[in-house]
Design a protein around this motif. Structure first.
Motif, PDB file in Angstrom:
ATOM      1  N   ALA A 109     -53.030 -44.488  21.741  1.00 40.06           N
ATOM      2  CA  ALA A 109     -54.420 -44.931  21.898  1.00 40.06           C
ATOM      3  C   ALA A 109     -55.226 -44.624  20.635  1.00 40.06           C
ATOM      4  O   ALA A 109     -56.058 -45.436  20.204  1.00 40.06           O
ATOM      5  N   ALA A 110     -54.966 -43.482  20.025  1.00 39.79           N
ATOM      6  CA  ALA A 110     -55.678 -43.094  18.802  1.00 39.79           C
ATOM      7  C   ALA A 110     -55.312 -44.001  17.637  1.00 39.79           C
ATOM      8  O   ALA A 110     -56.141 -44.288  16.776  1.00 39.79           O
ATOM      9  N   ARG A 111     -54.075 -44.471  17.616  1.00 37.90           N
ATOM     10  CA  ARG A 111     -53.634 -45.390  16.555  1.00 37.90           C
ATOM     11  C   ARG A 111     -54.464 -46.675  16.606  1.00 37.90           C
ATOM     12  O   ARG A 111     -54.958 -47.153  15.585  1.00 37.90           O
ATOM     13  N   ILE A 112     -54.639 -47.199  17.776  1.00 40.80           N
ATOM     14  CA  ILE A 112     -55.458 -48.408  17.942  1.00 40.80           C
ATOM     15  C   ILE A 112     -56.896 -48.119  17.520  1.00 40.80           C
ATOM     16  O   ILE A 112     -57.533 -48.918  16.836  1.00 40.80           O
ATOM     17  N   LYS A 113     -57.379 -46.929  17.871  1.00 39.29           N
ATOM     18  CA  LYS A 113     -58.747 -46.537  17.528  1.00 39.29           C
ATOM     19  C   LYS A 113     -58.940 -46.502  16.012  1.00 39.29           C
ATOM     20  O   LYS A 113     -59.894 -47.057  15.485  1.00 39.29           O
ATOM     21  N   TYR A 114     -58.030 -45.850  15.285  1.00 35.19           N
ATOM     22  CA  TYR A 114     -58.257 -45.732  13.837  1.00 35.19           C
ATOM     23  C   TYR A 114     -58.059 -47.065  13.116  1.00 35.19           C
ATOM     24  O   TYR A 114     -58.762 -47.352  12.145  1.00 35.19           O
ATOM     25  N   LEU A 115     -57.144 -47.888  13.581  1.00 38.08           N
ATOM     26  CA  LEU A 115     -56.983 -49.194  12.943  1.00 38.08           C
ATOM     27  C   LEU A 115     -58.229 -50.059  13.153  1.00 38.08           C
ATOM     28  O   LEU A 115     -58.691 -50.730  12.223  1.00 38.08           O
ATOM     29  N   ASN A 116     -58.772 -50.032  14.364  1.00 41.76           N
ATOM     30  CA  ASN A 116     -59.991 -50.796  14.641  1.00 41.76           C
ATOM     31  C   ASN A 116     -61.181 -50.274  13.847  1.00 41.76           C
ATOM     32  O   ASN A 116     -61.963 -51.056  13.307  1.00 41.76           O
ATOM     33  N   LEU A 117     -61.331 -48.961  13.784  1.00 40.52           N
ATOM     34  CA  LEU A 117     -62.438 -48.385  13.016  1.00 40.52           C
ATOM     35  C   LEU A 117     -62.316 -48.729  11.532  1.00 40.52           C
ATOM     36  O   LEU A 117     -63.312 -49.028  10.865  1.00 40.52           O
ATOM     37  N   GLY A 118     -61.099 -48.704  11.010  1.00 40.78           N
ATOM     38  CA  GLY A 118     -60.879 -49.061   9.610  1.00 40.78           C
ATOM     39  C   GLY A 118     -61.250 -50.505   9.320  1.00 40.78           C
ATOM     40  O   GLY A 118     -61.892 -50.805   8.312  1.00 40.78           O
ATOM     41  N   LEU A 119     -60.870 -51.396  10.219  1.00 41.17           N
ATOM     42  CA  LEU A 119     -61.216 -52.803  10.021  1.00 41.17           C
ATOM     43  C   LEU A 119     -62.722 -53.034  10.139  1.00 41.17           C
ATOM     44  O   LEU A 119     -63.294 -53.825   9.389  1.00 41.17           O
ATOM     45  N   GLN A 120     -63.365 -52.338  11.076  1.00 45.99           N
ATOM     46  CA  GLN A 120     -64.823 -52.457  11.197  1.00 45.99           C
ATOM     47  C   GLN A 120     -65.514 -51.970   9.930  1.00 45.99           C
ATOM     48  O   GLN A 120     -66.463 -52.600   9.447  1.00 45.99           O
TER      49      GLN A 120
END
Length: 186
Positions: free
Chosen positions: A146-157
């Protein structure tokens, strides 16, 4: 740890970097940490503050992870964390507040992308209050995913906001502008 508040050396002008009570606290914490067999083994065989890069070319976002210790022999990453509360609740609160789950996911991915053996990412929590209890914590794999998805999304944002040069207006509730003034370094 280099680059952090635990330096006990005098600075170039002779002033003390760490006050006596902080030095005593750090020394006591270190004694407790060194009492852990797992930490001693990794520290003896490991690499300190080993920088790992994550580079996802498709998105053009670069992430960095810098664990405190990496042991290629044991395939283990250990990152030191201090906490006000060493209980499960206190650690969960710290993990949520400081994104420790995201850090664990990033370190896991960095090891994989750099072709490093990594079987475990473990956080060594040390209580700030005496007697400086120590706990070694590994997060559940579901939390890491779940954290992996979180950091990838935050990076793209973040990338999108920077590209649009609209970061402050897009995230006004999260970004504050602080005027340090001309004399803030004095």
């Amino acid at each position: 740890k280099e680059g952090k508040e635990w330096k006990s050396k005098a600075s170039a002008d002779g002033s003390i970097v760490l006050r006596d009570h902080h030095y005593k606290m750090a020394t006591n914490m270190l004694r407790e940490i060194n009492g852990r067999r797992t930490f001693r083994r990794v520290a003896e065989e490991g690499l300190f503050e080993y920088e790992l890069s994550l580079n996802y070319e498709a998105e053009g976002v670069t992430y960095k992870a810098r664990p405190d210790f990496y042991s290629p022999i044991n395939g283990m990453v250990i990152d030191l964390k201090t906490t006000a509360a060493i209980s499960n609740h206190g650690i969960r609160k710290s993990a949520y507040e400081y994104y420790y789950d995201v850090q664990a996911a990033m370190m896991t991915d960095a090891c994989y992308l750099n072709k490093l053996e990594c079987w475990k990412v473990v956080f060594l929590f040390v209580s700030k209050a005496p007697p400086h209890d120590v706990r070694l914590i590994e997060f559940h794999p579901e939390n890491i995913n779940a954290a992996r998805i979180k950091y990838l999304n935050l990076g793209l944002q973040l990338k999108q906001a920077i590209e649009l040069e609209d970061f402050r207006s897009k995230y006004p509730d999260e970004v504050e502008c602080l005027d340090l003034g001309m004399d803030y370094r004095e």
